[in-house]
Scaffold this active site. Sequence first.
Site, short mmCIF file in Angstrom:
data_model
loop_
_atom_site.label_atom_id
_atom_site.label_comp_id
_atom_site.label_asym_id
_atom_site.label_seq_id
_atom_site.Cartn_x
_atom_site.Cartn_y
_atom_site.Cartn_z
N ARG A 181 -10.15 8.40 0.72
CA ARG A 181 -11.06 7.28 0.98
C ARG A 181 -12.50 7.73 0.74
NH1 ARG A 181 -8.64 3.37 5.53
NH2 ARG A 181 -9.14 1.86 3.91
N GLN B 147 -13.03 3.92 -4.18
CA GLN B 147 -13.05 2.59 -3.57
C GLN B 147 -12.38 1.53 -4.42
OE1 GLN B 147 -17.13 1.74 -2.57
NE2 GLN B 147 -16.99 2.70 -0.56
N ASP C 173 -8.63 1.52 -3.75
CA ASP C 173 -8.24 1.55 -2.34
C ASP C 173 -7.39 0.33 -1.99
OD1 ASP C 173 -8.00 1.81 0.36
OD2 ASP C 173 -10.14 2.05 0.77
N SER D 210 -7.70 -1.08 1.67
CA SER D 210 -8.83 -1.96 1.95
C SER D 210 -8.63 -3.34 1.34
CB SER D 210 -10.13 -1.34 1.42
OG SER D 210 -10.47 -0.19 2.17
N TYR E 24 -10.11 7.44 8.25
CA TYR E 24 -8.96 7.03 9.04
C TYR E 24 -9.25 7.18 10.53
CZ TYR E 24 -6.43 7.42 4.63
OH TYR E 24 -6.02 7.28 3.32
#
Length: 377
Positions: A120, A125, A128, A131, A226
Site C-alpha cells: 500500500r 495506488q 489497489d 481501496s 493496514y
Amino acid sequence: MILGVLKEASTENRVSLVPAIVQQLVQSKVTVWVEKGAGSNAWLPDEAYEQAGAVIQNRETILQQATVLLCIQPLSEQESGNLNPSTVLLGVYQPLFQTAKMKQWAQRQLTVFSLDNIPRTTRAQSMDVLSSQANIAGYKAILLAANSYSRYFPMFMTAAGSIAPAKVLILGAGVAGLQAIATARRLGAVVEVFDTRPAVKEEVMSLGAKFVDVEGAADASSAGGYAVEQTADYQAKQAAAIGEAAKKADIIITTAQIPGKKAPILITREMMDMMKPGSLIVDIAAATGGNTDISKDQQTVTYKGVTVIGDSNLPSKMPADASKLYAKNVLNFLQLIIDKEGQLSLNFEDDIVQGACIAKGGQIVNERLLQAITAAV
C-alpha cells in the site's frame, strides 16, 4: 501470450476485465480470451468483448491454454489441479486466510499473484483493489442499511409531527468507513465514528461526522496502511466507549479487519442487549469472522430485536462499476508484467510485483504469508 478471463462462480457478479480494458490490452499486442458469459452479470455481453478484440472461448480451452488466468475468486480444487504448471493466476485470493490453498497451488508449480496483497504505497495506488472495492462496499453498506431499516434516515418535520434523524455508528474509518460516512451524511443521518488511528480524525470531521477518541491506541504508522492489533487495556477502553455509542445508535456499520487474523469483536452480545429494538448492524468484516458475536457472511440473523447483516462481498452487488474499477486496477498491474511485445515478463525486482506474488517455482515466496505460516506452527 494468451490472457484468459474466466466467468466467476454464481456468488460473484463481477468480472476481471471490461471491454474498454480489453481493447487497450489488444492494442498492446496481448491476445485476450474471454469465457462465454463472463461479463453477463455485470451487464457486459459477449458481443461487447468481441468488438473490443477479444475471442469468446469455452472454459476448458481457456484453463488449458491461457498463459495468465484472471479470476477474482479462487478456482475450485479440481480446476486448479488440472492447470498447466506454467500457468499464472491473478485475482483476489485472501492468501493469509487461504493458507492451505496457497500451499497446494505452490506445490503444483503455479505462479500466483493476489492483488489484495499489493504493497500500500503511493506508486501502487492505481492497482489497489482493496481501496477501489472498499469504496463501493462502504457506499453499498449504507444503502443496504437504509433499505433494511424500518425508519427514515433524514430528519422530517411535517404537520403530523417531527421525525428525528437516524443515528449511525461507523466502526473503522478506512476507505469503506469514510465512504459510509459520506453516504450516510448525504442521506441526512447523524454519524459517529470510531477508529484506532487518531490520524483519521480530521478526515472524519471534514465529512461532517463526530470522531470518538479513545486514548492509548497502538501506533499503526509502520503497518503499511493496514490495521494492527491493540493492547488489552486499549481494547477495554474501546469496548466501553463503543458500548455507550451502540446504545444510542440506530444503525451500526462495522468494517474492522486485521490482515491474516480473525476480525476483532467490537459489538458483543452484551452490547446488543442494550441496543434499541429494530436497530441494525451491517458487518462488512463477516468473511473473516465478523465484528459481532453472531455475524455470518452472506446471512442475516436477528438477536433480541437487532438485525445483523453479514456481507463481505458488497461490491458484487454493484457489479458494473465494481468491475470497471477492478479491471483498471488489473490493467495497471499487468503493465508491470507484460512487455512491449505483449509477452509475459515477470520482473521480481519490482517491489509491487514481488509483494503481490504469493507463489512461484514450487514455493510460497510472500514474506507476510511465510510469517503467518511460521506463527501458526
